[in-house]
Design a protein around this motif. Sequence first.
Motif, short mmCIF file in Angstrom:
data_model
loop_
_atom_site.label_atom_id
_atom_site.label_comp_id
_atom_site.label_asym_id
_atom_site.label_seq_id
_atom_site.Cartn_x
_atom_site.Cartn_y
_atom_site.Cartn_z
N PRO A 31 -0.39 11.39 -7.04
CA PRO A 31 -1.45 10.49 -6.59
C PRO A 31 -0.94 9.06 -6.45
O PRO A 31 0.15 8.72 -6.93
CB PRO A 31 -2.48 10.60 -7.72
CG PRO A 31 -1.67 10.90 -8.93
CD PRO A 31 -0.54 11.76 -8.46
N SER A 32 -1.76 8.22 -5.87
CA SER A 32 -1.39 6.82 -5.63
C SER A 32 -1.24 6.03 -6.93
O SER A 32 -0.54 5.02 -6.96
CB SER A 32 -2.43 6.15 -4.74
OG SER A 32 -3.69 6.18 -5.36
N SER A 33 -1.86 6.47 -8.00
CA SER A 33 -1.85 5.72 -9.26
C SER A 33 -0.52 5.76 -10.01
O SER A 33 -0.25 4.89 -10.84
CB SER A 33 -2.95 6.24 -10.18
OG SER A 33 -2.76 7.62 -10.45
N VAL A 34 0.34 6.73 -9.73
CA VAL A 34 1.59 6.88 -10.48
C VAL A 34 2.51 5.68 -10.24
O VAL A 34 2.83 5.33 -9.11
CB VAL A 34 2.32 8.20 -10.13
CG1 VAL A 34 3.69 8.25 -10.78
CG2 VAL A 34 1.50 9.39 -10.56
N LYS A 35 2.94 5.06 -11.35
CA LYS A 35 3.83 3.90 -11.28
C LYS A 35 5.17 4.16 -11.94
O LYS A 35 6.15 3.49 -11.64
CB LYS A 35 3.16 2.70 -11.93
CG LYS A 35 1.82 2.35 -11.30
CD LYS A 35 1.54 0.90 -11.36
CE LYS A 35 0.21 0.53 -10.77
NZ LYS A 35 -0.07 0.98 -9.45
N ASN A 36 5.23 5.12 -12.86
CA ASN A 36 6.46 5.41 -13.59
C ASN A 36 6.68 6.92 -13.69
O ASN A 36 5.75 7.66 -14.02
CB ASN A 36 6.40 4.86 -15.01
CG ASN A 36 6.18 3.36 -15.02
OD1 ASN A 36 7.01 2.61 -14.56
ND2 ASN A 36 5.04 2.94 -15.54
N ILE A 37 7.92 7.32 -13.45
CA ILE A 37 8.32 8.71 -13.64
C ILE A 37 9.49 8.70 -14.60
O ILE A 37 10.51 8.06 -14.35
CB ILE A 37 8.73 9.37 -12.30
CG1 ILE A 37 7.53 9.40 -11.34
CG2 ILE A 37 9.25 10.78 -12.53
CD1 ILE A 37 7.86 9.96 -9.97
N SER A 54 4.83 10.00 -1.58
CA SER A 54 4.54 8.91 -0.65
C SER A 54 3.28 8.12 -0.97
O SER A 54 3.20 6.94 -0.64
CB SER A 54 4.46 9.44 0.78
OG SER A 54 3.39 10.36 0.92
N ALA A 55 2.29 8.73 -1.61
CA ALA A 55 1.06 8.01 -1.93
C ALA A 55 1.22 7.07 -3.12
O ALA A 55 0.44 6.14 -3.29
CB ALA A 55 -0.07 9.00 -2.21
N ALA A 56 2.23 7.30 -3.94
CA ALA A 56 2.45 6.50 -5.16
C ALA A 56 3.07 5.15 -4.78
O ALA A 56 4.25 4.89 -4.98
CB ALA A 56 3.35 7.26 -6.13
N SER A 57 2.24 4.28 -4.23
CA SER A 57 2.70 3.00 -3.69
C SER A 57 3.26 2.05 -4.74
O SER A 57 4.05 1.18 -4.43
CB SER A 57 1.58 2.32 -2.91
OG SER A 57 0.46 2.15 -3.74
N GLY A 58 2.87 2.22 -5.99
CA GLY A 58 3.37 1.36 -7.07
C GLY A 58 4.67 1.86 -7.68
O GLY A 58 5.24 1.21 -8.56
N LEU A 77 9.10 13.38 0.25
CA LEU A 77 8.48 12.25 0.95
C LEU A 77 8.38 11.10 -0.04
O LEU A 77 7.78 11.25 -1.11
CB LEU A 77 7.10 12.63 1.47
CG LEU A 77 7.04 13.85 2.39
CD1 LEU A 77 5.60 14.15 2.77
CD2 LEU A 77 7.90 13.63 3.62
N LEU A 78 8.99 9.97 0.31
CA LEU A 78 9.03 8.81 -0.59
C LEU A 78 8.15 7.70 -0.05
O LEU A 78 7.97 7.56 1.15
CB LEU A 78 10.47 8.31 -0.71
CG LEU A 78 11.49 9.32 -1.23
CD1 LEU A 78 12.90 8.78 -1.11
CD2 LEU A 78 11.17 9.72 -2.64
N GLY A 79 7.62 6.88 -0.95
CA GLY A 79 6.76 5.77 -0.57
C GLY A 79 7.54 4.55 -0.12
O GLY A 79 8.73 4.41 -0.42
N ASP A 80 6.86 3.65 0.57
CA ASP A 80 7.48 2.43 1.09
C ASP A 80 7.92 1.47 0.00
O ASP A 80 8.82 0.68 0.20
CB ASP A 80 6.50 1.69 2.01
CG ASP A 80 6.24 2.47 3.29
OD1 ASP A 80 7.08 3.30 3.69
OD2 ASP A 80 5.17 2.24 3.89
#
Length: 94
Positions: A31-37, A54-58, A77-80
Amino acid sequence: MRLESVRLCDGILTLEKDFLSGAGIRRLVLPSSVKNIGFGAFCSCASLRFADLSAASGLVRLEDRTFYGCGMLKTVLLGDGLEKIGSGCFSRSE
Protein backbone atom coordinates in the motif's frame (compact mmCIF):
# COMPACT_ATOMS: atom_id res chain seq x y z
CA MET A 1 -3.97 -24.44 1.36
CA ARG A 2 -1.03 -22.22 0.48
CA LEU A 3 -0.86 -18.42 0.63
CA GLU A 4 -0.17 -17.22 -2.91
CA SER A 5 -0.93 -13.50 -2.93
CA VAL A 6 -0.44 -10.77 -0.33
CA ARG A 7 -2.04 -7.34 -0.55
CA LEU A 8 -1.37 -5.38 2.61
CA CYS A 9 -3.88 -2.92 4.05
CA ASP A 10 -3.24 0.81 3.92
CA GLY A 11 -1.95 2.24 7.21
CA ILE A 12 0.99 -0.13 7.60
CA LEU A 13 4.17 1.97 7.88
CA THR A 14 6.95 -0.58 8.45
CA LEU A 15 7.57 -4.15 7.37
CA GLU A 16 9.96 -5.64 9.90
CA LYS A 17 13.15 -7.61 9.22
CA ASP A 18 12.39 -11.01 7.63
CA PHE A 19 8.68 -10.01 7.44
CA LEU A 20 7.64 -12.72 4.93
CA SER A 21 11.00 -14.41 4.53
CA GLY A 22 10.61 -17.89 3.06
CA ALA A 23 6.87 -17.52 2.44
CA GLY A 24 5.39 -19.34 -0.56
CA ILE A 25 3.78 -16.23 -2.03
CA ARG A 26 3.70 -15.57 -5.78
CA ARG A 27 2.40 -11.99 -5.80
CA LEU A 28 2.94 -9.02 -3.49
CA VAL A 29 1.29 -5.58 -3.52
CA LEU A 30 2.29 -2.88 -1.02
CA PRO A 31 0.00 0.00 0.00
CA SER A 32 0.92 3.67 -0.27
CA SER A 33 1.50 3.95 3.49
CA VAL A 34 4.63 1.75 3.60
CA LYS A 35 7.73 3.83 4.33
CA ASN A 36 10.22 1.22 5.61
CA ILE A 37 11.03 -2.33 4.60
CA GLY A 38 13.36 -4.22 6.91
CA PHE A 39 16.45 -6.25 6.01
CA GLY A 40 15.56 -9.43 4.12
CA ALA A 41 11.81 -8.78 4.36
CA PHE A 42 11.02 -11.01 1.38
CA CYS A 43 14.23 -13.03 1.08
CA SER A 44 13.96 -16.68 0.08
CA CYS A 45 10.42 -16.28 -1.23
CA ALA A 46 11.31 -18.78 -3.94
CA SER A 47 7.86 -18.69 -5.60
CA LEU A 48 7.55 -14.89 -5.73
CA ARG A 49 7.08 -13.77 -9.35
CA PHE A 50 5.60 -10.25 -9.08
CA ALA A 51 6.11 -7.42 -6.57
CA ASP A 52 4.34 -4.06 -6.85
CA LEU A 53 5.94 -1.44 -4.62
CA SER A 54 4.94 1.48 -6.86
CA ALA A 55 2.17 2.85 -4.61
CA ALA A 56 4.53 3.17 -1.62
CA SER A 57 5.48 6.75 -2.46
CA GLY A 58 7.23 7.33 0.89
CA LEU A 59 9.54 4.36 0.39
CA VAL A 60 13.00 5.78 -0.32
CA ARG A 61 15.21 2.72 0.28
CA LEU A 62 15.12 -1.00 -0.26
CA GLU A 63 17.25 -2.54 2.48
CA ASP A 64 19.99 -5.10 1.94
CA ARG A 65 18.77 -8.51 0.79
CA THR A 66 15.12 -7.42 0.49
CA PHE A 67 14.47 -9.87 -2.36
CA TYR A 68 17.54 -12.08 -1.94
CA GLY A 69 16.96 -15.63 -3.19
CA CYS A 70 13.67 -14.92 -4.96
CA GLY A 71 14.62 -17.14 -7.89
CA MET A 72 11.30 -16.84 -9.76
CA LEU A 73 11.01 -13.03 -9.49
CA LYS A 74 10.27 -11.61 -12.95
CA THR A 75 8.63 -8.23 -12.33
CA VAL A 76 9.19 -5.55 -9.68
CA LEU A 77 7.38 -2.22 -9.96
CA LEU A 78 9.18 0.52 -8.02
CA GLY A 79 7.90 3.93 -6.93
CA ASP A 80 9.22 7.29 -8.08
CA GLY A 81 10.52 8.19 -4.61
CA LEU A 82 12.96 5.31 -4.37
CA GLU A 83 16.51 6.68 -3.93
CA LYS A 84 18.62 3.70 -2.89
CA ILE A 85 18.72 -0.07 -3.39
CA GLY A 86 20.69 -1.88 -0.70
CA SER A 87 23.49 -4.37 -1.16
CA GLY A 88 22.37 -7.76 -2.46
CA CYS A 89 18.78 -6.59 -2.70
CA PHE A 90 18.13 -8.78 -5.74
CA SER A 91 21.00 -11.27 -5.41
CA ARG A 92 20.07 -14.82 -6.38
CA SER A 93 16.90 -13.55 -7.96
CA GLU A 94 15.89 -14.02 -11.61
